[in-house]
Scaffold this motif. Sequence first.
Motif, PDB file in Angstrom:
ATOM      1  N   GLN A  32      69.255  10.734 -11.480  1.00 50.59           N
ATOM      2  CA  GLN A  32      69.202  11.622 -12.633  1.00 50.59           C
ATOM      3  C   GLN A  32      69.947  10.987 -13.803  1.00 50.59           C
ATOM      4  O   GLN A  32      70.636   9.994 -13.632  1.00 50.59           O
ATOM      5  N   GLY A  33      69.804  11.553 -14.964  1.00 52.54           N
ATOM      6  CA  GLY A  33      70.485  11.047 -16.156  1.00 52.54           C
ATOM      7  C   GLY A  33      70.009   9.651 -16.528  1.00 52.54           C
ATOM      8  O   GLY A  33      68.813   9.359 -16.484  1.00 52.54           O
ATOM      9  N   THR A  34      70.943   8.770 -16.849  1.00 52.65           N
ATOM     10  CA  THR A  34      70.598   7.406 -17.262  1.00 52.65           C
ATOM     11  C   THR A  34      70.001   6.596 -16.128  1.00 52.65           C
ATOM     12  O   THR A  34      69.367   5.578 -16.360  1.00 52.65           O
ATOM     13  N   GLN A  35      70.179   7.048 -14.902  1.00 51.95           N
ATOM     14  CA  GLN A  35      69.677   6.341 -13.723  1.00 51.95           C
ATOM     15  C   GLN A  35      68.306   6.866 -13.290  1.00 51.95           C
ATOM     16  O   GLN A  35      67.755   6.420 -12.300  1.00 51.95           O
ATOM     17  N   ALA A  36      67.737   7.802 -14.027  1.00 49.13           N
ATOM     18  CA  ALA A  36      66.526   8.532 -13.621  1.00 49.13           C
ATOM     19  C   ALA A  36      65.367   7.639 -13.185  1.00 49.13           C
ATOM     20  O   ALA A  36      64.584   8.021 -12.332  1.00 49.13           O
ATOM     21  N   GLY A  37      65.248   6.460 -13.713  1.00 54.06           N
ATOM     22  CA  GLY A  37      64.146   5.570 -13.344  1.00 54.06           C
ATOM     23  C   GLY A  37      64.321   4.881 -12.011  1.00 54.06           C
ATOM     24  O   GLY A  37      63.435   4.153 -11.567  1.00 54.06           O
ATOM     25  N   ASP A  38      65.432   5.095 -11.342  1.00 49.67           N
ATOM     26  CA  ASP A  38      65.724   4.361 -10.106  1.00 49.67           C
ATOM     27  C   ASP A  38      65.027   4.928  -8.880  1.00 49.67           C
ATOM     28  O   ASP A  38      64.915   4.264  -7.871  1.00 49.67           O
ATOM     29  N   GLY A  39      64.571   6.151  -8.928  1.00 46.31           N
ATOM     30  CA  GLY A  39      63.873   6.719  -7.772  1.00 46.31           C
ATOM     31  C   GLY A  39      64.820   7.353  -6.777  1.00 46.31           C
ATOM     32  O   GLY A  39      65.957   7.665  -7.092  1.00 46.31           O
ATOM     33  N   ALA A  40      64.350   7.526  -5.538  1.00 47.17           N
ATOM     34  CA  ALA A  40      65.117   8.219  -4.496  1.00 47.17           C
ATOM     35  C   ALA A  40      65.644   7.242  -3.458  1.00 47.17           C
ATOM     36  O   ALA A  40      64.975   6.284  -3.080  1.00 47.17           O
ATOM     37  N   ILE A  41      66.847   7.535  -2.988  1.00 48.61           N
ATOM     38  CA  ILE A  41      67.502   6.746  -1.941  1.00 48.61           C
ATOM     39  C   ILE A  41      67.770   7.698  -0.780  1.00 48.61           C
ATOM     40  O   ILE A  41      68.231   8.818  -0.998  1.00 48.61           O
ATOM     41  N   THR A  42      67.450   7.270   0.441  1.00 45.69           N
ATOM     42  CA  THR A  42      67.662   8.156   1.590  1.00 45.69           C
ATOM     43  C   THR A  42      68.475   7.476   2.676  1.00 45.69           C
ATOM     44  O   THR A  42      68.511   6.249   2.778  1.00 45.69           O
ATOM     45  N   LEU A  43      69.091   8.316   3.494  1.00 44.28           N
ATOM     46  CA  LEU A  43      69.795   7.890   4.701  1.00 44.28           C
ATOM     47  C   LEU A  43      69.620   9.009   5.715  1.00 44.28           C
ATOM     48  O   LEU A  43      69.847  10.170   5.392  1.00 44.28           O
ATOM     49  N   ASN A  44      69.161   8.657   6.926  1.00 49.90           N
ATOM     50  CA  ASN A  44      69.037   9.705   7.937  1.00 49.90           C
ATOM     51  C   ASN A  44      70.044   9.480   9.062  1.00 49.90           C
ATOM     52  O   ASN A  44      70.709   8.439   9.120  1.00 49.90           O
ATOM     53  N   SER A  45      70.154  10.463   9.946  1.00 45.67           N
ATOM     54  CA  SER A  45      71.145  10.411  11.018  1.00 45.67           C
ATOM     55  C   SER A  45      70.833   9.335  12.057  1.00 45.67           C
ATOM     56  O   SER A  45      71.671   9.039  12.901  1.00 45.67           O
ATOM     57  N   ARG A  46      69.675   8.739  11.994  1.00 51.47           N
ATOM     58  CA  ARG A  46      69.330   7.613  12.875  1.00 51.47           C
ATOM     59  C   ARG A  46      69.759   6.281  12.266  1.00 51.47           C
ATOM     60  O   ARG A  46      69.528   5.229  12.852  1.00 51.47           O
ATOM     61  N   GLY A  47      70.312   6.331  11.048  1.00 56.88           N
ATOM     62  CA  GLY A  47      70.768   5.121  10.375  1.00 56.88           C
ATOM     63  C   GLY A  47      69.707   4.441   9.532  1.00 56.88           C
ATOM     64  O   GLY A  47      69.936   3.352   9.025  1.00 56.88           O
ATOM     65  N   GLU A  48      68.558   5.051   9.383  1.00 61.59           N
ATOM     66  CA  GLU A  48      67.470   4.449   8.602  1.00 61.59           C
ATOM     67  C   GLU A  48      67.698   4.705   7.116  1.00 61.59           C
ATOM     68  O   GLU A  48      67.924   5.838   6.700  1.00 61.59           O
ATOM     69  N   LYS A  49      67.631   3.634   6.331  1.00 62.69           N
ATOM     70  CA  LYS A  49      67.868   3.706   4.897  1.00 62.69           C
ATOM     71  C   LYS A  49      66.579   3.341   4.160  1.00 62.69           C
ATOM     72  O   LYS A  49      65.878   2.425   4.579  1.00 62.69           O
ATOM     73  N   THR A  50      66.287   4.061   3.081  1.00 65.30           N
ATOM     74  CA  THR A  50      65.137   3.702   2.247  1.00 65.30           C
ATOM     75  C   THR A  50      65.503   3.823   0.777  1.00 65.30           C
ATOM     76  O   THR A  50      66.428   4.553   0.409  1.00 65.30           O
ATOM     77  N   TRP A  51      64.766   3.106  -0.023  1.00 62.61           N
ATOM     78  CA  TRP A  51      64.849   3.217  -1.476  1.00 62.61           C
ATOM     79  C   TRP A  51      63.416   3.184  -1.985  1.00 62.61           C
ATOM     80  O   TRP A  51      62.678   2.251  -1.710  1.00 62.61           O
ATOM     81  N   ASN A  52      63.001   4.238  -2.657  1.00 60.77           N
ATOM     82  CA  ASN A  52      61.628   4.363  -3.170  1.00 60.77           C
ATOM     83  C   ASN A  52      60.587   4.169  -2.075  1.00 60.77           C
ATOM     84  O   ASN A  52      59.559   3.543  -2.288  1.00 60.77           O
ATOM     85  N   GLY A  53      60.873   4.669  -0.878  1.00 63.37           N
ATOM     86  CA  GLY A  53      59.914   4.598   0.219  1.00 63.37           C
ATOM     87  C   GLY A  53      59.904   3.288   0.978  1.00 63.37           C
ATOM     88  O   GLY A  53      59.194   3.154   1.967  1.00 63.37           O
ATOM     89  N   ASN A  54      60.673   2.298   0.551  1.00 61.96           N
ATOM     90  CA  ASN A  54      60.736   1.007   1.235  1.00 61.96           C
ATOM     91  C   ASN A  54      62.012   0.921   2.055  1.00 61.96           C
ATOM     92  O   ASN A  54      63.046   1.458   1.673  1.00 61.96           O
ATOM     93  N   ALA A  55      61.940   0.227   3.181  1.00 61.93           N
ATOM     94  CA  ALA A  55      63.095   0.096   4.067  1.00 61.93           C
ATOM     95  C   ALA A  55      64.236  -0.626   3.366  1.00 61.93           C
ATOM     96  O   ALA A  55      64.021  -1.595   2.642  1.00 61.93           O
ATOM     97  N   GLY A  56      65.433  -0.144   3.580  1.00 58.91           N
ATOM     98  CA  GLY A  56      66.627  -0.765   3.004  1.00 58.91           C
ATOM     99  C   GLY A  56      66.964  -0.199   1.631  1.00 58.91           C
ATOM    100  O   GLY A  56      66.130   0.374   0.950  1.00 58.91           O
ATOM    101  N   TRP A  57      68.226  -0.352   1.242  1.00 64.12           N
ATOM    102  CA  TRP A  57      68.658   0.158  -0.051  1.00 64.12           C
ATOM    103  C   TRP A  57      68.441  -0.834  -1.176  1.00 64.12           C
ATOM    104  O   TRP A  57      68.447  -0.472  -2.336  1.00 64.12           O
ATOM    105  N   PHE A  58      68.275  -2.107  -0.837  1.00 65.21           N
ATOM    106  CA  PHE A  58      68.003  -3.131  -1.834  1.00 65.21           C
ATOM    107  C   PHE A  58      66.795  -3.929  -1.386  1.00 65.21           C
ATOM    108  O   PHE A  58      66.697  -4.307  -0.233  1.00 65.21           O
ATOM    109  N   HIS A  59      65.889  -4.172  -2.284  1.00 65.89           N
ATOM    110  CA  HIS A  59      64.750  -5.052  -1.985  1.00 65.89           C
ATOM    111  C   HIS A  59      64.174  -5.537  -3.310  1.00 65.89           C
ATOM    112  O   HIS A  59      64.426  -4.985  -4.362  1.00 65.89           O
ATOM    113  N   ARG A  60      63.395  -6.561  -3.215  1.00 70.62           N
ATOM    114  CA  ARG A  60      62.764  -7.091  -4.439  1.00 70.62           C
ATOM    115  C   ARG A  60      61.569  -6.219  -4.794  1.00 70.62           C
ATOM    116  O   ARG A  60      60.828  -5.802  -3.946  1.00 70.62           O
ATOM    117  N   GLU A  61      61.426  -6.004  -6.083  1.00 65.00           N
ATOM    118  CA  GLU A  61      60.302  -5.177  -6.541  1.00 65.00           C
ATOM    119  C   GLU A  61      59.084  -6.033  -6.796  1.00 65.00           C
ATOM    120  O   GLU A  61      59.131  -7.164  -7.098  1.00 65.00           O
TER     121      GLU A  61
END
Length: 141
Positions: free
Chosen positions: A112-141
């Motif tokens: 939200q705010g100035t970061q609004a273009g960054d999309g969604a970041i998730t973490l579940n109780s199984r330890g799986e992390k995603t950023w914009n639907g892709n595995a991991g919190w960092f990846h090349r676009e």
Amino acid sequence: MYSLRKNTHSGFSLIELMIAVALVGILGMVAYPSYVNYVERTNRTDAMETLTEIMNQQQKFALRQRRYATDLTELGYAASPVITARALYSISAAACAGSTIQRCVILTAAAQGTQAGDGAITLNSRGEKTWNGNAGWFHRE
């Protein structure tokens, strides 16, 4: 008496100044998008730290209550959803897709705010992390 010295001027000509301004403009056009991308990636740590902190609280809560909390006030936070320290993300909790809240929780940090273009970041109780639907919190676009 006349001077035999040649008239010399020091300084920049208009052409030289225009060339320098053009070069600075070109460098700015190349550097600015990289800088914006760098700032977004750096700001993403605001969400990652808070997601990890909330998931730790979820794990402790699940040990005592035998379920995860979708209302983050149950974990001791002032409000649900939780706003990160720099107010760049809003974090909410839900049951994982195809599961129940007793078995799996997913935390979603919506930019939200100035970061609004960054999309969604998730973490579940199984330890799986995603950023914009892709595995991991960092990846090349």
